[in-house]
Design an enzyme around this catalytic site. Sequence first.
Site, PDB file in Angstrom:
ATOM      1  N   ASP A  31       0.866  -1.180   0.000  1.00 21.32           N
ATOM      2  CA  ASP A  31       0.000   0.000   0.000  1.00 21.32           C
ATOM      3  C   ASP A  31       0.905   1.233   0.000  1.00 21.32           C
ATOM      4  O   ASP A  31       2.121   1.117  -0.145  1.00 21.32           O
ATOM      5  CB  ASP A  31      -0.960  -0.006   1.201  1.00 21.32           C
ATOM      6  CG  ASP A  31      -2.318   0.595   0.843  1.00 21.32           C
ATOM      7  OD1 ASP A  31      -2.345   1.786   0.450  1.00 21.32           O
ATOM      8  OD2 ASP A  31      -3.341  -0.098   0.945  1.00 21.32           O
ATOM      9  N   HIS A  69     -13.173  -2.018  -7.388  1.00 24.03           N
ATOM     10  CA  HIS A  69     -14.437  -1.268  -7.333  1.00 24.03           C
ATOM     11  C   HIS A  69     -14.222   0.211  -7.018  1.00 24.03           C
ATOM     12  O   HIS A  69     -15.158   1.004  -7.149  1.00 24.03           O
ATOM     13  CB  HIS A  69     -15.409  -1.911  -6.343  1.00 24.03           C
ATOM     14  CG  HIS A  69     -15.053  -1.739  -4.905  1.00 24.03           C
ATOM     15  ND1 HIS A  69     -15.945  -2.012  -3.886  1.00 24.03           N
ATOM     16  CD2 HIS A  69     -13.912  -1.326  -4.280  1.00 24.03           C
ATOM     17  CE1 HIS A  69     -15.379  -1.772  -2.718  1.00 24.03           C
ATOM     18  NE2 HIS A  69     -14.150  -1.357  -2.936  1.00 24.03           N
TER      19      HIS A  69
END
Length: 427
Positions: free
Chosen positions: A281, A327
């Site tokens: 990340d 998404h």
Amino acid sequence: MSTIRGTLSELSRAADAFAHEVDEAGYGDYTFLPDNSPFDLSFLTSKGLEARGSLIAAAEKILRLAKGPQGCLASFADTKGIEMGTIQALTQLEVPDKVPLQGSITYEELAGVIRVAPELLQRLVRLAALAGFLIEDESGAVRHTAMSAVFLRDTAAGDTARFLFDVDMRAYSFFADSLRLDPSGQNIGDGPTALAFQHDSDDQGNRPTIWDILERNPIQRARFHSTMQALGSFPSHLLKHILVAHDWHSIGSLVDVGGSLGHASLVIAENFPEIRITVQDLPDVVERGRSSLPTVPHAERVSFQAHDLFQEQAIIADAYFLRQILHDWPDGDAERIVRCLIPAMRPGAKLLIMDIVVPEPGAISPYMEKYLRTYDVSMFSMFSAKERTVQQLRDLVERCSARLQFQGISCPPGSATSLLSWVYSAE
């Protein structure tokens, strides 16, 4: 469609099944007060989750029928909005943080701390109380309900509510404006969130995207990642669903791409001792994840690495896990994310995507369908993105490489998300 009496019968059956599981879990006197309420409903079995969904759907039908068409429409435009705005204001004024978890606080004391007139504060709290948020005790002082006590009982869950109130809710009144600017709904600079925060546009007039907002505001960025962590305690997003969604025994090394604080990876590592996992990340996120690693043996097999989703993947692994990542992005960006993984993939490597899969209308229970479609529209609201159908996900991935061969889809009972898998084939 069901009549009132038919819906009442549905509600009664579902309530009995739900109450049975609540009783079995030791919450027979459950009344929504902190001392007799579960923090979450993670104890529910798949049957209990199904009963819960049926109960909620039937209760909502009854409410619509009882309000009538005109009253129901007015409640969307008025009552629900006022309730949301009231609880939003109390949260942003940190009222739940000022009310003791045990005991109560007078309106005068509370008003002095948050600097709001006692009489107005009382009006707001009394409306919120009718929605289950805070309550007055016998003396008229303010105390917690189980819902308002969440802010004191769990930091991540409280941060989730704060993030949704501070960021998400602002965008809801900009849907139509956004669609007029961008009928496709894929230009994030014209999206509802960008319009809601356009007062923070840069010198060139570019509106801030959600990613700009998170980059500029470390508090909201931390809350966003706390939201990802707290999501794992929601009944339809429990981390235990991941464990049965795939044959993890077949994987020796895994890259959790965009894995936030590593909450999903830690659960996998705890249950499958043969797996070594790298969580990737942004730099500040992985630093926070690394510093909060629990001191348990399975945590030694979870490492963190700073990585940009849109840069080429460098780690060669057995599988690459994109859990609730695609998404957040419109199709073009989602394809770029998948394409960046391909240079590291060797024949036999797996691509695992775990996301909400949008069903055909009426294909699943009304409660779950509404839940998934709400998520879908919320992706438009925040990211100018979407939840996708199985075919849309397959098309997206297979446009990136013909060597990615679809293996199948698994949706654990009670889970809102499904896991789709591809294998990278030899040429």
